[in-house]
Write an enzyme that holds these catalytic residues in place. Structure first.
Site, mmCIF file in Angstrom:
data_model
loop_
_atom_site.group_PDB
_atom_site.id
_atom_site.type_symbol
_atom_site.label_atom_id
_atom_site.label_comp_id
_atom_site.label_asym_id
_atom_site.label_seq_id
_atom_site.Cartn_x
_atom_site.Cartn_y
_atom_site.Cartn_z
ATOM 1 N N TYR A 108 0.734 -1.229 0.069
ATOM 2 C CA TYR A 108 0.050 0.046 0.061
ATOM 3 C C TYR A 108 0.947 1.315 0.062
ATOM 4 C CZ TYR A 108 -3.027 3.792 1.476
ATOM 5 O OH TYR A 108 -3.751 4.980 1.634
ATOM 6 N N GLU A 196 -3.264 7.478 -4.279
ATOM 7 C CA GLU A 196 -3.258 6.349 -3.565
ATOM 8 C C GLU A 196 -3.085 4.972 -4.579
ATOM 9 O OE1 GLU A 196 -6.967 4.607 -1.694
ATOM 10 O OE2 GLU A 196 -5.796 4.777 0.133
#
Ligand code: GDP
Ligand code: MN
Length: 387
Positions: A108, A196
């Site tokens: 992530y 993101e």
């Protein structure tokens, strides 16, 4: 302003970031043609402004043509419900067809402004591919946050720190620096409120690949990013929010049943707090602006009344630039023009407040006047309690 994944990836690819080859399609035929060209397996991904598509059935892998056809038919036109779309869901009009890749590990990675310091924050975790909010709740130690000094920019020692926290191998670490530098450049040069990458995949071919990309651009900066402004897609947006934007009203729809109309964002926030505290629930945030006039009030009324969940209205205006007598006349006219047929509580304060109150009292409208904000909140909550 949110970008779609395919738009975000096009933007990031311009910064030299590695994204899978893919093509956007709006029909099964176009999707199949793209898949044939890319070669199987392919990933087929719903293009809507919401995360959690994987779990909602909006992302599918297809190993061959038959599977691709099935996935395209299932995803195109579906109403996708995820934790971010709410009950009503999002209709899928387009898919991104991408070369399928074999994943070794999912990381992530995100960059976004840190509200507290005003600096950009780099966030990384080894737990990619899943809901980061869940990781934050259950394993907060697996998330690394690094604040980037806006003057110094992203520093090599910060990249090393993140690489260490993510336990990257030598091979991985070699391309990680360029990846982060490019991502940081993309975020700062485009005034992004969020970039993101979840997951950032490390593939069987030993390279990093941005498998997903969620990008949000600061709408206030669009005047200097003409290319980005053209990427706006309002299809997923609430129709009332779109209508409000036409009139320069700051309107956000919420879940309650008390419509409220306020001048000034701070006062609007305070009003919503007061409504909540009195035991009722606001149906919206609506700031008609510090210099609101009677026409704005009328547009505000129309938007509030167009929402069937709104069962009562609270108007809270501080008459500064706008005098209370002018405002009161505006409210009376707007209420007549829009044929308001639900209870309305009015609280106003400021210049010429006495004349304003008199105008409201003398009108033939069924308005409830309040002397202050606390009084207004109590009165609207009492009305809500009887609904
Ligand atoms: P989100 O659920 O809206 O965040 O959508 P993502 O783009 O993150 O897709 C969800 C999941 O699908 C990812 O976490 C991956 O595990 C998987 N996925 C997406 N593309 C591919 C691909 O090309 N190959 C493989 N094996 N998995 C993929
Ligand atoms: Mn994702």
């Amino acid at each position: 302003m949110k970008l779609h994944e395919y738009q975000a990836k096009e933007l990031l690819a311009r910064y030299g970031l590695p994204v899978p080859e893919g093509q956007v399609a709006d029909s099964v035929e176009a999707g199949l043609a793209a898949a044939d060209r890319l070669g199987y397996p392919v990933a087929i991904k719903a293009q809507v402004h919401a995360g959690g598509r994987g779990r909602g059935g909006g992302v599918r892998l297809a190993r061959n043509r038959a599977e691709a056809e099935e996935a395209l038919a299932a995803i195109l036109g579906m109403t996708l419900r995820t934790r971010q779309t709410g009950e009503q869901g999002c209709r899928v009009r387009r898919v991104l067809v991408e070369q399928g890749v074999e994943i070794r590990h999912e990381f992530y990675l995100s960059i976004l402004p840190d509200r507290a310091s005003g600096a950009m924050m780099l966030i990384g975790s080894t737990r990619g591919g899943m809901n980061i909010e869940e990781v934050a709740a259950e394993n907060p130690e697996l998330i690394t946050r690094i604040r980037i000094d806006p003057l110094a920019g992203l520093q090599p020692f910060q990249v090393r720190r993140l690489a260490f926290a993510l336990a990257l191998s030598d091979v991985q670490e070699r391309s990680f620096f360029d990846l982060l530098v490019n991502l940081y450049r993309a975020a700062t040069e485009n005034d992004l409120l969020l970039v993101e990458i979840n997951p950032l995949a490390f593939t069987a071919a030993d390279r990093f690949l941005l498998l997903d990309a969620k990008v949000e651009v600061d709408s206030s900066s669009l005047f200097r990013h003409r290319d980005l402004a053209g990427l706006r897609d309002d299809a997923d947006q609430d129709p009332l929010e779109l209508e409000a934007r036409k009139y320069n009203l700051n309107y956000i729809r919420l879940d309650g049943n008390i419509g409220n109309m306020v001048n000034g964002a701070g006062l609007a926030m305070a009003t919503m707090d007061m409504i909540k505290r009195a035991g009722a629930a606001p149906a919206n945030f609506l700031d008609v602006g510090g210099g609101a006039n009677a026409v704005m009030i009328e547009h505000g009324f129309r938007i509030l009344l167009a929402d069937p969940r709104v069962r009562a209205i609270l108007i809270n205006i501080f008459g500064g630039i706008l005098r209370c007598d002018v405002l009161a006349r505006g409210v009376v006219e707007a209420a007549r023009a829009t044929e308001v047929n639900i209870p309305v509580v009015v609280r106003m304060e400021g210049t010429n407040v006495e004349q304003g109150r008199q105008i409201l009292a003398e009108s033939d409208l069924d308005l409830v006047t309040a002397v202050d904000l606390g009084d207004a909140a109590r009165k609207i909550a009492a009305i809500a309690g009887e609904l």
